[in-house]
Design a protein around this motif. Structure first.
Motif, PDB file in Angstrom:
ATOM      1  N   PHE A  86       0.842  -1.195   0.000  1.00 58.00           N
ATOM      2  CA  PHE A  86       0.000   0.000   0.000  1.00 58.00           C
ATOM      3  C   PHE A  86       0.882   1.252   0.000  1.00 58.00           C
ATOM      4  CE2 PHE A  86      -2.442   3.285   2.178  1.00 58.00           C
ATOM      5  CZ  PHE A  86      -3.658   3.230   1.523  1.00 58.00           C
ATOM      6  N   ILE A  87       1.893   1.249   0.882  1.00 57.16           N
ATOM      7  CA  ILE A  87       2.809   2.389   0.969  1.00 57.16           C
ATOM      8  C   ILE A  87       3.549   2.567  -0.349  1.00 57.16           C
ATOM      9  CG2 ILE A  87       4.942   3.205   2.059  1.00 57.16           C
ATOM     10  CD1 ILE A  87       3.858   1.862   4.679  1.00 57.16           C
ATOM     11  N   ASP A  88       4.057   1.478  -0.890  1.00 55.62           N
ATOM     12  CA  ASP A  88       4.802   1.559  -2.143  1.00 55.62           C
ATOM     13  C   ASP A  88       3.922   2.081  -3.278  1.00 55.62           C
ATOM     14  OD1 ASP A  88       7.293   1.067  -3.614  1.00 55.62           O
ATOM     15  OD2 ASP A  88       6.095  -0.439  -4.675  1.00 55.62           O
ATOM     16  N   ALA A  89       2.687   1.599  -3.357  1.00 53.43           N
ATOM     17  CA  ALA A  89       1.775   2.049  -4.411  1.00 53.43           C
ATOM     18  C   ALA A  89       1.478   3.541  -4.275  1.00 53.43           C
ATOM     19  CB  ALA A  89       0.479   1.243  -4.365  1.00 53.43           C
ATOM     20  N   HIS A  90       1.255   3.996  -3.043  1.00 53.08           N
ATOM     21  CA  HIS A  90       0.984   5.425  -2.839  1.00 53.08           C
ATOM     22  C   HIS A  90       2.208   6.271  -3.168  1.00 53.08           C
ATOM     23  CE1 HIS A  90      -3.047   6.335  -1.260  1.00 53.08           C
ATOM     24  NE2 HIS A  90      -3.060   5.045  -0.968  1.00 53.08           N
ATOM     25  N   LYS A  91       3.386   5.806  -2.783  1.00 46.00           N
ATOM     26  CA  LYS A  91       4.603   6.573  -3.089  1.00 46.00           C
ATOM     27  C   LYS A  91       4.817   6.650  -4.606  1.00 46.00           C
ATOM     28  CE  LYS A  91       6.310   7.099   1.169  1.00 46.00           C
ATOM     29  NZ  LYS A  91       6.826   8.306   1.771  1.00 46.00           N
ATOM     30  N   GLU A  92       4.574   5.540  -5.284  1.00 39.70           N
ATOM     31  CA  GLU A  92       4.705   5.523  -6.740  1.00 39.70           C
ATOM     32  C   GLU A  92       3.682   6.486  -7.369  1.00 39.70           C
ATOM     33  OE1 GLU A  92       6.419   4.582 -10.270  1.00 39.70           O
ATOM     34  OE2 GLU A  92       7.076   3.793  -8.332  1.00 39.70           O
ATOM     35  N   ALA A  93       2.452   6.448  -6.881  1.00 38.68           N
ATOM     36  CA  ALA A  93       1.415   7.344  -7.402  1.00 38.68           C
ATOM     37  C   ALA A  93       1.766   8.804  -7.116  1.00 38.68           C
ATOM     38  CB  ALA A  93       0.058   6.990  -6.793  1.00 38.68           C
ATOM     39  N   GLN A  94       2.304   9.070  -5.938  1.00 37.83           N
ATOM     40  CA  GLN A  94       2.709  10.432  -5.605  1.00 37.83           C
ATOM     41  C   GLN A  94       3.797  10.923  -6.560  1.00 37.83           C
ATOM     42  OE1 GLN A  94       3.831  10.401  -1.459  1.00 37.83           O
ATOM     43  NE2 GLN A  94       1.771   9.812  -0.798  1.00 37.83           N
ATOM     44  N   ASP A  95       4.767  10.052  -6.852  1.00 42.03           N
ATOM     45  CA  ASP A  95       5.830  10.424  -7.788  1.00 42.03           C
ATOM     46  C   ASP A  95       5.249  10.752  -9.162  1.00 42.03           C
ATOM     47  OD1 ASP A  95       7.701   9.957  -5.822  1.00 42.03           O
ATOM     48  OD2 ASP A  95       8.371   8.028  -6.630  1.00 42.03           O
ATOM     49  N   LYS A 146      -0.688  11.232   1.287  1.00 41.44           N
ATOM     50  CA  LYS A 146       0.330  11.225   2.351  1.00 41.44           C
ATOM     51  C   LYS A 146      -0.282  10.833   3.685  1.00 41.44           C
ATOM     52  CE  LYS A 146       3.417  14.418   0.045  1.00 41.44           C
ATOM     53  NZ  LYS A 146       4.023  15.742  -0.006  1.00 41.44           N
ATOM     54  N   GLY A 147      -1.520  11.246   3.922  1.00 44.81           N
ATOM     55  CA  GLY A 147      -2.216  10.842   5.144  1.00 44.81           C
ATOM     56  C   GLY A 147      -2.446   9.338   5.192  1.00 44.81           C
ATOM     57  N   GLU A 148      -2.812   8.756   4.054  1.00 45.07           N
ATOM     58  CA  GLU A 148      -3.009   7.311   3.980  1.00 45.07           C
ATOM     59  C   GLU A 148      -1.700   6.564   4.209  1.00 45.07           C
ATOM     60  OE1 GLU A 148      -5.933   5.653   3.739  1.00 45.07           O
ATOM     61  OE2 GLU A 148      -6.874   7.618   3.901  1.00 45.07           O
ATOM     62  N   VAL A 149      -0.614   7.098   3.680  1.00 45.48           N
ATOM     63  CA  VAL A 149       0.697   6.473   3.894  1.00 45.48           C
ATOM     64  C   VAL A 149       1.051   6.512   5.379  1.00 45.48           C
ATOM     65  CG1 VAL A 149       3.179   6.743   3.472  1.00 45.48           C
ATOM     66  CG2 VAL A 149       1.570   6.869   1.561  1.00 45.48           C
ATOM     67  N   ARG A 150       0.800   7.630   6.034  1.00 42.27           N
ATOM     68  CA  ARG A 150       1.083   7.724   7.485  1.00 42.27           C
ATOM     69  C   ARG A 150       0.289   6.690   8.265  1.00 42.27           C
ATOM     70  NH1 ARG A 150       1.438  13.100   6.221  1.00 42.27           N
ATOM     71  NH2 ARG A 150      -0.721  13.537   6.706  1.00 42.27           N
ATOM     72  N   LYS A 151      -0.975   6.485   7.893  1.00 40.11           N
ATOM     73  CA  LYS A 151      -1.798   5.475   8.573  1.00 40.11           C
ATOM     74  C   LYS A 151      -1.206   4.077   8.393  1.00 40.11           C
ATOM     75  CE  LYS A 151      -6.192   7.928   8.144  1.00 40.11           C
ATOM     76  NZ  LYS A 151      -7.504   7.927   7.454  1.00 40.11           N
TER      77      LYS A 151
END
Length: 170
Positions: A17-26, A51-56
């Protein structure tokens, strides 16, 4: 075993989940980072939510027992390395360096190891390297609540990378 499988599922789900969000953010940054007006406002809202979802997700990992978290991540990394080895043997076969029969032997062995790793309940293995000193938290410490970001292995923040889809050949 069920408790371990649930822990494994939770950890891998959070990491992916974190990796997918970081990739999407990039990608969002590349695509919309220089926008102005309403597009910029929408971009900031989406990035803030992501970023809030990544923190969770990071908090989920931080709440896990560090020893068990280390165990799951170590086994996950072993599976990744075995899959890379399998792809390498496939390439050797396709290029003619290995015969299919030779390659099949290695691939079956790798498959057996992956199955064993996925079922392995051990957190300490015979002949394993013990990182008992300051390097012990190489990947246990990658979830730092003070930093608010996920760090990969040796304390470096996530580097942008070219997205390459890799599938297991097993």
């Amino acid at each position: 075993p069920f408790e371990y499988q649930q822990l494994r599922f939770d950890v891998l789900l959070a990491l992916n989940f974190i990796d997918a969000h970081k990739e999407a953010q990039d990608r969002m940054e590349d695509e919309f980072g220089k926008e102005t007006g309403e597009a910029a406002a929408a971009f900031r809202v989406v990035m803030s939510e992501s970023k809030g979802e990544v923190r969770k997700a990071e908090e989920v990992l931080i709440r896990k027992n560090k020893k068990k978290l280390n165990h799951v991540i170590s086994h996950f990394l072993c599976v990744i390395l075995h899959n890379k080895a399998a792809r390498y043997f496939k390439q050797l076969t396709e290029s003619g360096v290995l015969l299919k029969k030779e390659s099949r032997h290695f691939l079956e062995e790798i498959d057996h190891h992956i199955i064993h790793i996925r079922k392995c309940p051990l957190d300490k293995h015979p002949n394993s390297i013990d990182f008992a000193s300051e390097s012990a938290d190489l990947h246990v410490g990658m979830f730092s609540p003070e930093m608010g970001v996920v760090q990969h292995t040796v304390g470096r923040t996530r580097q942008r990378r070219k997205r390459v889809r890799q599938k297991s050949i097993l």
